[in-house]
Write an enzyme that holds these catalytic residues in place. Structure first.
Site: not given
Ligand code: NAI
Length: 253
Positions: A156, A160
């Site tokens: 990851y 990132k």
């Molecule tokens: P989440 O897991 O709640 O949502 C991610 C979304 O991406 C989901 O709707 C999922 O279905 C979709 N997804 C995953 N793989 C996919 C694929 N191959 N094709 C199409 N859609 C796909 O994640 P969250 O927390 O909303 O994170 C969003 C972004 O922010 C990510 O890039 C994550 O790494 C980053 N992030 C989040 C943090 C947090 O505290 N929530 C902290 C740091 C970074």
């Protein structure tokens, strides 16, 4: 809410839930036509049904896998064919498969790089020609505060940190065409991804946040809306920490 994005086309990956959903809601609330790609068909349909009745903008959902180059390119080209242009691309979809380095399988390495990094590259590559033609574009990609290094997350973190390098390079290549590229590095934000973390590890981390609480998806959406707006025209190549100060590191007092 303002109508800052009225007449604009905004593309968001991973918008069915979490941070992506909050951004879809924010951009649609500010008048945008928001095209949303996600692989989770059920969550995508639910999100779009719930949000599009109450917001002034338009939401156009598309089920696809962002780690597939052709699917991403087709989605961007089709969105441009429908709307006539793309103003904003948000590379948000992400996954985690945490383990210590020696326990990361090839599959877990490849999957995390594919969704968190390769997908952003596919999106940027497909969006740039359309943005260049218009002489305008805003590209936002999701890094993480952990891009600096984090125990148990080599795959990851590599992805990132890759987002940071990609963003800074796209900022240089896009600059003379009116295109900016920036990254957001969220800290601990309340989403299903954070909920999947072990409870006590999570509590320990929250205690280290200078602002003393987790963030809300809306905090990320507010930062994203600013960076994606015309007003942010003199900001490019930055990584914006939205983390309650967690990225500052530990204080010796
Ligand atoms: P989440 O897991 O709640 O949502 C991610 C979304 O991406 C989901 O709707 C999922 O279905 C979709 N997804 C995953 N793989 C996919 C694929 N191959 N094709 C199409 N859609 C796909 O994640 P969250 O927390 O909303 O994170 C969003 C972004 O922010 C990510 O890039 C994550 O790494 C980053 N992030 C989040 C943090 C947090 O505290 N929530 C902290 C740091 C970074």
């Amino acid at each position: 809410m303002t109508d800052r994005f009225s007449g604009q086309t905004v593309l968001v990956t991973g918008g069915a839930q979490g941070l992506g959903r909050a951004m879809v809601s924010r951009f649609a609330a500010e008048g945008a036509s928001v095209h949303v790609a996600d692989r989770n068909a059920v969550a995508l349909a639910a999100m779009s049904a719930e949000l599009c009745t109450e917001l002034p903008g338009k939401i156009v959902p598309k089920v696809l896998d962002v780690s597939d180059s052709d699917q991403v390119t087709d989605w961007i080209d089709q969105s441009v064919a429908t709307e006539g242009k793309i103003d904003v691309l948000i590379n948000n979809a992400g996954i985690i498969r945490d383990n210590r380095v020696e326990k990361i399988s090839d599959d877990d390495w490849d999957a995390v790089i594919a969704v968190n990094l390769n997908a952003a590259f596919y999106g940027v590559r497909a969006a740039l020609p359309h943005m260049r033609e218009m002489g305008y574009g805003r590209i936002l990609s999701f890094s993480s505060m952990s891009w600096r290094g984090n125990f148990g997350q080599a795959n990851y973190v590599a992805a990132k940190a890759g987002i940071v390098g990609l963003t800074r390079t796209v900022a240089l290549e896009g600059a003379k065409f009116g295109i900016t590229a920036n990254a957001i590095a969220p800290g601990l934000i309340e989403t299903p991804m954070l909920a999947s973390m072990n409870g006590s590890a999570r509590d320990k981390l929250v205690k280290k946040v200078p602002l003393a609480h987790t963030g809300a998806p809306e905090d990320i959406a507010a930062a994203a809306a600013f960076l994606a707006s015309p007003e942010a025209r003199y900001i490019t190549g930055v990584v914006l920490d939205v983390d309650g100060g967690l990225g500052i590191g530990s204080s010796i007092r």
